[in-house]
Design an enzyme around this catalytic site. Sequence first.
Site, PDB file in Angstrom:
ATOM      1  N   HIS A   8       0.835  -1.225   0.000  1.00 50.07           N
ATOM      2  CA  HIS A   8       0.000   0.000   0.000  1.00 50.07           C
ATOM      3  C   HIS A   8       0.868   1.273   0.000  1.00 50.07           C
ATOM      4  O   HIS A   8       0.961   1.993   0.984  1.00 50.07           O
ATOM      5  CB  HIS A   8      -1.057   0.010   1.093  1.00 50.07           C
ATOM      6  N   ARG A  26      14.992  15.044  -0.291  1.00 48.64           N
ATOM      7  CA  ARG A  26      16.336  14.715   0.209  1.00 48.64           C
ATOM      8  C   ARG A  26      16.385  13.345   0.875  1.00 48.64           C
ATOM      9  O   ARG A  26      17.468  12.809   1.106  1.00 48.64           O
ATOM     10  CB  ARG A  26      16.806  15.794   1.211  1.00 48.64           C
ATOM     11  N   ASP A  45      -7.202  -3.897   0.209  1.00 49.25           N
ATOM     12  CA  ASP A  45      -6.902  -3.813   1.646  1.00 49.25           C
ATOM     13  C   ASP A  45      -8.201  -3.810   2.449  1.00 49.25           C
ATOM     14  O   ASP A  45      -8.329  -3.138   3.475  1.00 49.25           O
ATOM     15  CB  ASP A  45      -6.066  -2.568   1.966  1.00 49.25           C
TER      16      ASP A  45
END
Length: 351
Positions: A191, A202, A248
């Site tokens: 998921h 970053r 899910d």
Amino acid sequence: MIYKNAKVNGELVDIETENGTIVSVGKLSGSGIDMMGHKVYPGLFDIHAHGCVGCDTMDGDHLAKMSAYLAKNGTTSWLPTTMTVAMEDIEKVVSDTAFTGVGANVVGFHAEGPYVSQKYKGAQNEKFIRNPNFAEFSKLKNIKMVTLAPEKPGAMEFIKSCDCVVSLGHTDASYDCAKEAILSGAACITHTFNAMAPLHHREPGAIGAAIDTGIYVQVIADGVHMHPAMVRMLYKLFGPERMILISDSMCATGLSDGEYMFGGQPITVTDSVARTKEGAIAGSTSTLFTCVKKAIEFGIPEEDAFRMASLTPATLMGEKKGKIAVGYDAEFIAVDENLELTMCVVGGEKI
């Protein structure tokens, strides 16, 4: 059995099945079940689903009821998905994939945990989180996929030893850690964006590592778990060959709002959104068919949306499913011009 007048890839054909396998596709003689010119797609394969209609995989005795409901809603194969609970409870549940009755095929189980991150546990029960231990895991039967956090001690050794599909999820892994796990054998992200360190310019984390390596990504396209723009972004990055739609789903799927239990924890469903008492989203209340239609609504091409819920997960799992072609499992669905389900076939038999 012959299924007549099926529109496959824009062409009207007949589909013949025998012993659960497609044996012929084309213009065939003889009578059969009329599919009325409706569009026919491969049956949906949900590799991440916890439950539905008041039942949960961890209950251990409701596979027949859940599989029947799923088949009536377009899912023809699935991986019942466990939660982070006591190992003995997981062992008990996964010991048997057999059930009586007609419904979606149980290909095996998806063990979501218990080797997950405390920080990104989501709806997993922190009490039972543990470090990866392949010796104990290898005692579990019928596991086809496992979700783990690769930053956990022992994870890399586990991944290298594991003979089922390893998916990275519920994780705070850095880019370097996740990439090492992928190079060690992990093939998927669970998921995507949910219950993991976010994609940062970053600190790209597991999602950045997945983008760089081109592994598979699971996506809950229910309109709740992520913004439609993110669904479209993942589609552009991974394409229909690597992006997998999942539901899910949890036990409230197919039922109304209310109070439920999920992985031994109380869950509240309000306006069809399931949450823990801390406010974390706890699975979905959508079927995979609903997620496919949502993905199409978000701008994903129809053919690709259905592929990402059939052939793509089947390819990841090494199953002969997801195509309406000779030699593939006789699992397919029909939809009308409004994308409403009109027929579901499992094992060559109309549900």
